[in-house]
Design a protein around this motif. Structure first.
Motif, PDB file in Angstrom:
ATOM      1  N   SER A  45      -1.636  -4.201 -10.593  1.00 64.16           N
ATOM      2  CA  SER A  45      -1.236  -4.609  -9.239  1.00 64.16           C
ATOM      3  C   SER A  45      -1.038  -3.408  -8.333  1.00 64.16           C
ATOM      4  CB  SER A  45       0.055  -5.437  -9.307  1.00 64.16           C
ATOM      5  OG  SER A  45       1.104  -4.676  -9.903  1.00 64.16           O
ATOM      6  N   GLY A  46      -0.592  -2.291  -8.928  1.00 64.22           N
ATOM      7  CA  GLY A  46      -0.375  -1.093  -8.122  1.00 64.22           C
ATOM      8  C   GLY A  46      -1.636  -0.302  -7.877  1.00 64.22           C
ATOM      9  N   SER A  47      -2.681  -0.587  -8.638  1.00 63.21           N
ATOM     10  CA  SER A  47      -3.908   0.202  -8.525  1.00 63.21           C
ATOM     11  C   SER A  47      -4.570   0.014  -7.172  1.00 63.21           C
ATOM     12  CB  SER A  47      -4.879  -0.174  -9.633  1.00 63.21           C
ATOM     13  OG  SER A  47      -5.339  -1.505  -9.480  1.00 63.21           O
ATOM     14  N   MET A  48      -4.518  -1.209  -6.634  1.00 58.17           N
ATOM     15  CA  MET A  48      -5.187  -1.464  -5.357  1.00 58.17           C
ATOM     16  C   MET A  48      -4.566  -0.648  -4.234  1.00 58.17           C
ATOM     17  SD  MET A  48      -6.017  -5.085  -3.467  1.00 58.17           S
ATOM     18  CE  MET A  48      -7.070  -5.561  -4.844  1.00 58.17           C
ATOM     19  N   VAL A  49      -3.207  -0.606  -4.206  1.00 59.88           N
ATOM     20  CA  VAL A  49      -2.519   0.159  -3.170  1.00 59.88           C
ATOM     21  C   VAL A  49      -2.873   1.630  -3.268  1.00 59.88           C
ATOM     22  CG1 VAL A  49      -0.275   0.875  -2.274  1.00 59.88           C
ATOM     23  CG2 VAL A  49      -0.621  -1.478  -3.057  1.00 59.88           C
ATOM     24  N   LEU A  50      -2.821   2.181  -4.483  1.00 63.74           N
ATOM     25  CA  LEU A  50      -3.148   3.593  -4.678  1.00 63.74           C
ATOM     26  C   LEU A  50      -4.611   3.854  -4.371  1.00 63.74           C
ATOM     27  CD1 LEU A  50      -2.389   6.422  -5.558  1.00 63.74           C
ATOM     28  CD2 LEU A  50      -2.859   5.758  -7.918  1.00 63.74           C
ATOM     29  N   ASN A  51      -5.457   2.942  -4.816  1.00 64.24           N
ATOM     30  CA  ASN A  51      -6.891   3.101  -4.615  1.00 64.24           C
ATOM     31  C   ASN A  51      -7.224   3.219  -3.139  1.00 64.24           C
ATOM     32  OD1 ASN A  51      -9.470   3.394  -5.531  1.00 64.24           O
ATOM     33  ND2 ASN A  51      -9.691   1.321  -6.303  1.00 64.24           N
ATOM     34  N   TYR A  52      -6.735   2.260  -2.347  1.00 64.30           N
ATOM     35  CA  TYR A  52      -7.036   2.287  -0.921  1.00 64.30           C
ATOM     36  C   TYR A  52      -6.259   3.381  -0.189  1.00 64.30           C
ATOM     37  CZ  TYR A  52      -9.722  -1.951  -1.545  1.00 64.30           C
ATOM     38  OH  TYR A  52     -10.677  -2.853  -1.961  1.00 64.30           O
ATOM     39  N   GLY A  53      -5.119   3.751  -0.758  1.00 63.62           N
ATOM     40  CA  GLY A  53      -4.402   4.892  -0.191  1.00 63.62           C
ATOM     41  C   GLY A  53      -5.209   6.176  -0.326  1.00 63.62           C
ATOM     42  N   THR A  79     -11.170   2.163   6.129  1.00 66.42           N
ATOM     43  CA  THR A  79     -10.478   1.604   4.956  1.00 66.42           C
ATOM     44  C   THR A  79     -10.454   0.081   5.009  1.00 66.42           C
ATOM     45  OG1 THR A  79      -9.088   3.583   4.850  1.00 66.42           O
ATOM     46  CG2 THR A  79      -8.358   1.655   3.614  1.00 66.42           C
TER      47      THR A  79
END
Length: 284
Positions: A70-78, A139
């Motif tokens: 679940s946290g990967s998407m936020v980090l990925n797009y960050g 983004t």
């Protein structure tokens, strides 16, 4: 104006851009610095991320780039956003320096690399603001493209094309019109709407030159690889491709500077006014 007229105009404008570049060979420095800066900054960026996770690549991939995290998407797009910010900032900074040097040349003033860099530094705030704005748009489009079906990908692709056309004049606009990022986007789009012709003939000219240059490079590389040594062929291929890209980048940026000054009413001595007027003419 017919297709072949536009083809001829595009070729002549392309040659005029190279003429300016030949007279100011130091302008090649700007795309070189831009490419080198991007490589160094992104390499440092990647190294810092790896160091933050103890150079554990497997952990980084599984915990933060895994599809189920679940946290990967936020980090990925960050990370994508940060990459876009750096990319837009560096490219805009050095393109603005080159455009300013082209302007100096058009006005008969002394052209120096330091003058271009000083001008970009004086506009660094608006450059960063534009980088943030463009990175946000990029983004969002990336997120939509990756999380929608084929229809979404087609739509975002079309939006990307419209974006590239609408931002054609953004760099000279933020350089000389004291605009923020949103106003610069609107102003650039307005210039394109007012001066948009049936086609951008110069793209054909630059495309032909680029194709011919790579064909010539391929012939030389194959000949050297076959007669001398394959390693020499590879080395020449890398250096030749890099040289072609930086020359084309510099010439295209000079073209943007010339057309911008033309459409805003500033005469450009080293370009044929009728050719540029024909390139960007109002639609009926």
């Amino acid at each position: 104006m017919g297709f072949f007229d536009r083809l001829s105009n595009g070729w002549n404008i392309t040659m005029s851009s190279f003429k300016v570049l030949r007279a100011n060979k130091q302008l090649i420095v700007f795309p070189v610095l831009s490419g080198a800066a991007l490589v160094l900054i992104m390499a440092s960026f990647g190294l810092a991320i790896l160091a933050a996770f103890g150079f554990d690549v497997e952990f980084l991939e599984s915990e933060f780039f895994g599809a189920e995290s679940s946290g990967s998407m936020v980090l990925n797009y960050g990370l994508i956003f940060c990459f876009y910010v750096v990319n837009y900032f560096v490219i805009t900074f050095f393109n603005m320096a080159l455009i300013h040097c082209a302007r100096l040349y058009f006005h008969g003033e002394e052209v120096t690399v330091s003058a271009g860099l000083r001008f970009s530094l004086s506009r660094i705030g608006v450059i960063f603001s534009w980088a943030l704005f463009a990175a946000t748009v990029g983004t969002i489009l990336r997120a939509i493209q990756e999380n929608t079906g084929i229809v979404g990908k087609i739509i975002t692709g079309l939006i990307g094309i419209v974006w590239s056309i609408a931002t054609f004049f953004v760099v000279p606009v933020i350089a000389y019109e004291n605009c923020g990022p949103i106003d610069a986007f609107r102003r650039s789009a307005q210039l394109m709407r007012e001066k948009w012709g049936e086609s951008l003939g110069s793209r054909i000219g630059f495309g032909v030159v680029n194709l011919l240059a790579f064909i010539l490079l391929a012939v030389v590389v194959v000949a050297l690889g076959a007669t001398v040594h394959w390693a020499l062929g590879v080395a020449i291929a890398v250096m030749g491709a890099f040289s072609i890209m930086i020359v084309m980048s510099a010439a295209e940026t000079i073209f943007i500077a010339a057309v911008y000054h033309n459409v805003t009413g500033t005469p450009v001595e080293h370009f044929n006014q009728q050719l540029i007027d024909g390139l960007f003419e109002p639609k009926n």
